[in-house]
Design an enzyme around this catalytic site. Structure first.
Site, PDB file in Angstrom:
ATOM      1  CE  LYS A 105      -1.819  -1.778   3.695  1.00 47.98           C
ATOM      2  NZ  LYS A 105      -2.618  -2.134   4.892  1.00 47.98           N
ATOM      3  CB  THR A 160      -6.214   7.957   6.994  1.00 50.30           C
ATOM      4  OG1 THR A 160      -5.128   8.388   7.829  1.00 50.30           O
ATOM      5  CG2 THR A 160      -6.426   8.943   5.877  1.00 50.30           C
ATOM      6  N   GLY A 215      -7.685   3.347  10.528  1.00 50.38           N
ATOM      7  CA  GLY A 215      -8.360   2.093  10.177  1.00 50.38           C
ATOM      8  C   GLY A 215      -8.425   1.786   8.692  1.00 50.38           C
ATOM      9  CB  THR A 216      -6.999   3.385   5.627  1.00 53.87           C
ATOM     10  OG1 THR A 216      -5.765   3.636   6.297  1.00 53.87           O
ATOM     11  CG2 THR A 216      -7.773   4.666   5.487  1.00 53.87           C
ATOM     12  N   GLY A 217      -6.124   0.536   6.770  1.00 60.00           N
ATOM     13  CA  GLY A 217      -5.494  -0.759   6.474  1.00 60.00           C
ATOM     14  C   GLY A 217      -6.416  -1.920   6.795  1.00 60.00           C
ATOM     15  CB  CYS A 218      -8.563  -2.610   9.768  1.00 66.95           C
ATOM     16  SG  CYS A 218      -7.360  -2.304  11.049  1.00 66.95           S
TER      17      CYS A 218
HETATM   18  O1  PXL Z   1      -4.950  -0.046  11.946  1.00 66.88           O
HETATM   19  C1  PXL Z   1      -4.242  -0.987  12.645  1.00 66.88           C
HETATM   20  C2  PXL Z   1      -4.978  -1.515  13.825  1.00 66.88           C
HETATM   21  C3  PXL Z   1      -5.337  -2.829  13.855  1.00 66.88           C
HETATM   22  N1  PXL Z   1      -5.985  -3.395  14.883  1.00 66.88           N
HETATM   23  C4  PXL Z   1      -6.330  -2.666  15.954  1.00 66.88           C
HETATM   24  C5  PXL Z   1      -6.025  -1.323  15.996  1.00 66.88           C
HETATM   25  C6  PXL Z   1      -5.329  -0.729  14.902  1.00 66.88           C
HETATM   26  C7  PXL Z   1      -5.009   0.679  14.938  1.00 66.88           C
HETATM   27  O2  PXL Z   1      -5.312   1.416  15.817  1.00 66.88           O
HETATM   28  O3  PXL Z   1      -6.395  -0.621  17.041  1.00 66.88           O
HETATM   29  C8  PXL Z   1      -7.059  -3.316  17.069  1.00 66.88           C
END
Ligand code: PXL
Length: 270
Positions: free
Chosen positions: A176, A208, A210-213
């Site tokens: 990414k 942004t 949580g964009t990866g999750c």
């Molecule tokens: O975005 C990565 C991530 C993954 N999982 C949890 C998170 C975060 C970022 O804060 O809290 C539980």
């Protein structure tokens, strides 16, 4: 409507609702599938940062995965935050038992504000054992640099590093590019046969979180519905781009994106 598919999410909880298992459940649901979960950790956080992290016992994580799948078989699995080597080994044992072939791994390492979500020993096991189990791994620039011990400044570096991950046993890699200083966001999909670049417009916002999750969950959902992997990646990047573009502006720090924006995406792309 009935759900189009079933997805198991293995990830940590984010109390602020923007990342982690909350982002994953919202994404899978908003894209029309059924979400199940195995929670790996509980984080107390808001948009300004992480206050604390509590681990879930690795045996309990193993049981959440195997007991859930034994009853309702998921079409695909999404893996997010795995903070210790014990947890990763337990997840690997559970994956060996449930035998689901479509697995998307987001190698989560730090939260938006900079808090570490994984220890060093765990990074080694993730790199040497877990990436081989995944159909797709979706590292950002920072995670790719850590996993490949390279420095990434441009697209050529991204492709070079993705090939290192392939040589270590990864099957498909989506690097990414959102953290690079470029005019568009360029995400690079690489496997043994091809290289494909997905370009999306860059949106000026600090929201942004949580964009990866969200991206990994969107890809997993499309993939679980039978879309080819590369197409699932393309659709996933569009979903996230639209979710960022809808500018929720919640909280005082790095705010969440709008997972519900997908209703429009759903009509357009599926
Ligand atoms: O975005 C990565 C991530 C993954 N999982 C949890 C998170 C975060 C970022 O804060 O809290 C539980």
């Amino acid at each position: 409507m009935k759900p189009k598919s079933k997805v198991l999410i293995i990830a940590g909880s984010d109390s602020s609702g923007g990342a982690g298992i909350q982002a994953d459940i919202k994404t899978v649901t908003a894209l029309g599938s059924y979400a199940m979960t195995a929670i790996t950790a509980i984080t107390t956080q808001n948009t300004t940062g992480v206050k604390s992290i509590v681990s879930i016992d690795s045996k309990e994580i193993f049981k959440q995965i195997t007991f859930t799948c034994q009853d309702i078989k998921p079409d695909a699995i999404k893996i997010g935050m795995l903070h210790s080597s014990k947890v990763i080994n337990s997840v690997i044992r559970a994956l060996n038992k449930v035998k689901i072939s479509k697995i998307v791994l987001d190698p989560v390492m730090v939260a938006k504000g900079g808090t570490r979500l994984i220890d060093n020993k765990a990074i080694n096991i993730l790199k040497n054992k877990l990436i081989k189990k995944a159909t797709l791994i979706t590292p950002n620039i920072f995670e790719t640099e850590i996993l490949t011990k390279t420095k990434i400044n441009n697209m050529e570096d991204m492709i070079y590093a993705a090939n290192i991950l392939l040589s270590k046993g990864a099957n498909n890699v989506l690097v990414k590019g959102g953290h690079l200083n470029t005019k568009t966001v360029n995400d690079v999909f690489v496997n043994k046969n091809e290289i494909k670049i997905f370009k999306n417009k860059k949106i000026a916002t600090k929201n942004t979180h949580g964009t990866g999750c969200t991206l990994a969950s969107a890809i997993t959902t499309y993939f679980s519905c039978g879309k080819p992997l590369k197409k699932s990646c393309e659709l996933g990047t569009k979903y996230v781009n639209h979710a960022i573009g809808s500018k929720l502006n919640y909280g005082k720090g790095y705010g969440p994106i709008n997972h519900l924006n997908s209703i429009i995406i759903y009509k357009k792309f599926r």
